[in-house]
Design an enzyme around this catalytic site. Structure first.
Site, short mmCIF file in Angstrom:
data_model
loop_
_atom_site.label_atom_id
_atom_site.label_comp_id
_atom_site.label_asym_id
_atom_site.label_seq_id
_atom_site.Cartn_x
_atom_site.Cartn_y
_atom_site.Cartn_z
N ASP A 284 -0.50 4.54 1.33
CA ASP A 284 -0.85 5.50 1.51
C ASP A 284 0.11 6.00 3.00
OD1 ASP A 284 -2.73 3.59 2.21
OD2 ASP A 284 -3.28 4.58 3.58
N GLU B 96 -4.93 1.50 2.71
CA GLU B 96 -5.08 0.88 4.17
C GLU B 96 -4.75 1.22 5.20
OE1 GLU B 96 -2.81 -2.52 7.18
OE2 GLU B 96 -2.02 -0.34 6.23
N GLU B 97 -4.21 2.31 5.12
CA GLU B 97 -4.09 3.00 6.69
C GLU B 97 -6.01 3.41 7.03
OE1 GLU B 97 -2.47 2.89 8.27
OE2 GLU B 97 -0.42 1.83 7.29
N HIS C 129 4.84 3.65 12.32
CA HIS C 129 3.67 4.18 12.91
C HIS C 129 4.18 5.37 13.73
CE1 HIS C 129 -0.32 2.18 11.40
NE2 HIS C 129 1.39 1.96 10.50
N ASP D 267 6.56 1.08 6.34
CA ASP D 267 5.00 0.76 6.34
C ASP D 267 4.42 1.70 5.58
OD1 ASP D 267 2.39 0.29 6.39
OD2 ASP D 267 2.66 0.67 8.83
N ASP E 164 1.61 -9.97 1.08
CA ASP E 164 1.29 -8.41 1.78
C ASP E 164 2.38 -8.35 2.81
OD1 ASP E 164 0.55 -6.34 1.77
OD2 ASP E 164 -1.79 -7.39 2.99
N GLU E 165 2.26 -7.45 3.26
CA GLU E 165 3.12 -6.68 4.68
C GLU E 165 2.68 -7.91 6.00
OE1 GLU E 165 2.33 -2.76 6.18
OE2 GLU E 165 0.12 -3.31 5.77
N HIS F 78 0.77 -1.29 0.25
CA HIS F 78 0.01 0.02 -0.17
C HIS F 78 0.48 1.08 0.21
CE1 HIS F 78 -0.04 0.98 4.25
NE2 HIS F 78 0.33 -0.17 4.40
C1 LIG Z 1 11.66 -3.75 -1.00
C2 LIG Z 1 11.59 -3.99 0.40
C3 LIG Z 1 11.92 -4.05 1.57
C4 LIG Z 1 10.74 -4.43 2.48
C5 LIG Z 1 10.77 -2.89 3.69
C6 LIG Z 1 9.60 -3.51 4.68
C7 LIG Z 1 9.95 -3.05 6.01
C8 LIG Z 1 8.16 -3.42 6.81
C9 LIG Z 1 8.76 -3.35 8.35
C10 LIG Z 1 7.77 -3.98 9.16
C11 LIG Z 1 6.10 -3.60 9.03
C12 LIG Z 1 5.44 -3.82 9.45
C13 LIG Z 1 3.85 -4.09 9.37
C14 LIG Z 1 3.23 -3.23 10.18
C15 LIG Z 1 2.03 -3.60 9.22
C16 LIG Z 1 1.33 -2.73 10.11
C17 LIG Z 1 -0.47 -2.10 9.98
C18 LIG Z 1 -1.15 -1.78 10.39
O1 LIG Z 1 -0.65 -0.92 10.61
N1 LIG Z 1 -2.63 -1.75 10.16
C19 LIG Z 1 -3.80 -1.35 10.85
C20 LIG Z 1 -4.03 -1.75 12.02
O2 LIG Z 1 -3.62 -2.89 12.31
O3 LIG Z 1 -4.62 -1.18 12.65
ZN LIG Z 2 1.03 -0.97 6.88
ZN LIG Z 3 0.28 1.01 8.97
#
Ligand SMILES: CCCCCCCC/C=C\CCCCCCCC(=O)NCC(=O)O
Ligand SMILES: [Zn+2]
Ligand SMILES: [Zn+2]
Length: 510
Positions: free
Chosen positions: A136, A200-201, A472, A166, A227-228, A134
Site C-alpha cells: 500500500d 502498513e501506511e 511520502h 516506499d 523490513d524497509e 508492503h
Molecule cells: C529492489 C529494491 C529497491 C529498494 C528501494 C527501496 C527504497 C526505499 C528508500 C527509502 C525508504 C525510507 C523508508 C521510509 C519508511 C517510512 C515508514 C513510515 O512512514 N512509517 C509510518 C510512520 O512512521 O508514521
Molecule cells: Zn513504507
Molecule cells: Zn510510507
C-alpha cells in the site's frame, strides 16, 4: 572573604592544568588511534552477482512500472482502495509465474489482500528467515509532480511513481529476485518467508498483524526478519566522508495523543476570560516550547556514531570516537536539525487541531492531536507523565489513542547470523561502512517481535537527503540502476542466507 594566591601557587595550578590537558589529549588521541577498523572485507566469497540479459533487464523495469500504475492507496485507517488491492493480487500472479507455480512455494492470501509465501528449503534444521515489504502507498495527486504519480512513467533514467521508494520497489524487487533465482534453477537450503502487507501506511492491523497471527498458530520462529529502512545514506549524515549503510536495529516508540478542552458555549459578543481554544492553544504552545530531554548516547545511537567515527572528517572523527567526553557538544549540535533532533530525543509534533463552528459562537470544545516519537531510552508511561507536567492544566483532557514503547534492540554482535549476513551482503554490493542505527519511523516489522529477536530495517538503495524528501512527498522516484542494484541485493541475500555459519570479517582494505 577575598581569595589571594601567591606567584608560586599560580605556577603550580598552571602546571596541574597543563598536565591534565595533556592527559586528556593523549587519551583522546589513543582512543582515536584504536578505533575499530571499518574497512572490512569478507573471508570467503559472497554469492556471485546476477548476470542479466537485456530482455530480463527490461522485464524488471516493466514489472515495477506495472505495479506503480495500480493505485493501492491507503487513504485513512478506514479507507483503502480495495479495487486496486484486488488488481494487485492478479498483477503479481501474472508478473512472477515461476514464484507462484513453483513446487517449493506455498502461497496464501492473508487478511484479504496481504500475501504470504513460504519458500521451502532443503535443510529443516535451519531456522527460516523472512523478507517483509508492503504494497500500500500514501495518497498522491498529480499537482507538483513532473510525471503523474500513478503512471509508472520514466524520465532521465528515473522511474517515477508513488511507491517507487516506499515500498513497491522492494515488493517487486524481492519477487523479481526470486523469479530470476528460480529461472536459474535455484533451490534454497534455508527456508524463508516473504510477507507483503497491504496496510502498513495505516498501522498494519489487517495485514502484517494477521500474518504474524498466522505464523504464530504454526509455531513459526524466525532466524531474522528484514523490513524497509533508511538504506545507504549519501551526504545525509553531516560531516561524513562517504555513503554509509545504516541497519535499523530498533525503531522509536510512538504515542498519538488527543487533547480536548470543554468550556461553556456562548455568544462571541460576551467572551469568557479564557475559551476552550485559548486553553488548548496555550497547552500546545507549552508542549512545543518545552522539548522533551536530549537523551543522546543513552540508546543505540551512541554505537552508531562510535562505530562510524573513522568516517567523519576532522575534528568530528575525534569527537565521535570520544563521546564519553564530547557528548555534551555533539548532543547539542545534533539537536539543531530536525533529522538530528529526531535521533537525540522523543519528538513532539502538533499534527491536527480543531475547534469552532461559526465566527460569532464561542465553541464548546476544542481538540488537537499530538504525535510523539519515543527515544529508545523512554517508555510510554514516562513520556505521558512528562507531558502532563508540561501542560500542567487539568482542564486539558488527555487521551492516548495509540501508544507503543520503543521496539527491543535487536542484536548486532559478531555472532548474530541475521545482522552479519545483512552486513556481508551490503558490504559486498555497496562497498560502504555499515553501522547499527535507530529507525526514527515505524514499520510493519514491529509486529514481529515475538517471532524473532533479530528484526532489521534496511532498504537496499543509495539515498541522498533530496531522495529522502521524496518519500511520502513529491516526485517519488527510483533510478533504473538503483532498482537493479536492489534486486542484486535480494538475489545475493537469499543465497547468503543459505549458509549455516555466521560470516566472519577480516580486517583489511576493501
Ligand atoms: C529492489 C529494491 C529497491 C529498494 C528501494 C527501496 C527504497 C526505499 C528508500 C527509502 C525508504 C525510507 C523508508 C521510509 C519508511 C517510512 C515508514 C513510515 O512512514 N512509517 C509510518 C510512520 O512512521 O508514521
Ligand atoms: Zn513504507
Ligand atoms: Zn510510507
Amino acid at each position: 572573604m577575598a581569595i589571594s594566591m601567591g606567584k608560586g601557587s599560580v605556577g603550580v595550578l598552571t602546571g596541574v592544568f597543563i598536565a591534565s590537558l595533556a592527559v586528556v589529549v593523549a587519551v583522546l588521541l589513543l582512543r582515536t588511534y584504536n578505533l575499530p577498523e571499518l574497512k572490512v572485507a569478507w573471508k570467503g566469497k559472497g554469492a556471485p552477482r546476477i548476470e542479466l540479459e537485456e530482455d530480463e533487464r527490461e522485464q524488471l523495469y516493466e514489472a515495477l512500472k506495472g505495479a506503480l500504475r495500480i493505485p493501492t492507496v491507503s487513504f485513512s485507517p478506514s479507507e483503502q482502495n480495495t479495487t486496486a488491492l484486488e488488481e494487485f493480487k492478479e498483477y503479481i500472479k501474472s508478473a512472477f509465474p515461476r514464484v507462484f507455480n513453483s513446487s517449493l512455494v506455498e502461497y496464501e492470501l492473508v487478511g484479504g489482500y496481504s500475501h504470504l509465501f513460504n519458500v521451502q528449503g532443503s535443510d529443516n534444521s535451519l531456522l527460516p528467515y523472512m523478507l517483509l515489504a508492503h504494497l500500500d502507498v500514501v495518497p498522491a495527486t498529480p499537482e507538483g509532480w513532473d510525471l503523474p504519480p500513478f503512471s509508472g512513467e520514466e524520465k532521465d533514467g528515473y522511474i517515477y511513481g508513488r511507491g517507487s521508494l516506499d515500498d513497491k520497489s522492494r515488493v517487486i524487487g524481492i519477487l523479481q529476485a526470486l523469479e530470476f533465482l528460480f529461472k536459474k534453477g535455484y533451490k534454497p537450503r534455508r527456508s524463508f518467508y516473504i510477507g507483503l502487507g497491504h496496510d502498513e501506511e495505516i498501522s498494519g492491523r489487517h495485514g502484517a498483524k494477521e500474518i504474524v497471527k498466522t505464523l504464530e498458530t504454526r509455531n513459526v520462529k524466525l532466524e531474522y526478519l528484514l523490513d524497509e529502512g533508511f538504506g545507504v545514506l549519501d551526504g545525509v549524515i553531516y560531516g561524513t566522508k562517504r555513503p554509509i549503510a545504516l541497519i535499523g536495529v530498533t525503531e522509536k516508540g510512538a504515542i498519538t495523543l488527543n487533547l480536548t478542552v470543554n468550556s461553556p458555549p456562548g455568544h462571541s459578543s460576551m467572551p469568557p476570560r479564557e475559551s476552550s481554544i485559548g486553553i488548548l492553544s496555550a497547552a500546545l504552545s507549552r508542549l512545543e516550547q518545552n522539548r522533551l530531554p536530549n537523551l543522546f548516547g543513552t540508546g543505540p545511537e551512541g554505537s552508531t556514531f562510535e562505530q562510524l567515527a573513522n568516517e567523519f572528517y576532522w575534528p568530528l572523527n575525534i569527537m565521535m570516537a570520544n563521546l564519553w567526553f564530547f557528548n555534551p557538544i555533539i548532543s547539542r549540535l545534533m539537536a539543531l536539525t530536525p533529522s538530528g533532533n529526531a535521533i537525540v530525543r522523543t519528538t513532539t509534533a502538533l499534527t491536527i487541531v480543531n475547534g469552532g463552528i461559526k465566527a460569532n459562537v464561542i465553541p464548546a470544545t476544542a481538540t488537537a492531536t499530538v504525535n510523539f516519537r519515543l527515544h529508545p531510552a523512554q517508555t510510554v508511561e514516562e513520556v505521558l507523565n512528562m507531558v502532563s507536567e508540561i501542560i500542567m492544566d487539568e482542564r486539558v483532557i488527555l487521551s492516548a489513542i495509540k501508544a507503543f514503547d520503543p521496539l527491543p534492540i535487536s542484536p548486532y554482535d559478531e555472532e548474530n547470523f541475521g545482522y552479519q549476513t545483512l552486513k556481508r551482503t551490503i558490504t559486498d554490493l555497496f562497498s560502504v561502512p555499515v553501522a547499527p542505527a535507530v529507525c526514527t519511523v515505524n514499520t510493519d516489522s514491529r509486529h514481529f517481535v515475538n517471532l524473532t529477536e533479530s528484526v532489521y530495517r534496511f532498504s537496499p538503495v543509495v539515498m541522498t537527503a533530496e531522495d529522502l524528501g521524496r518519500v511520502h512527498g513529491l516526485n517519488e522516484r527510483i533510478s533504473r540502476e538503483g532498482f537493479e542494484t536492489g534486486i542484486q541485493f535480494y538475489w545475493q541475500l537469499i543465497q547468503n542466507s543459505d549458509s549455516d555459519t555466521v560470516p566472519v570479517h577480516r580486517h583489511s582494505e576493501l
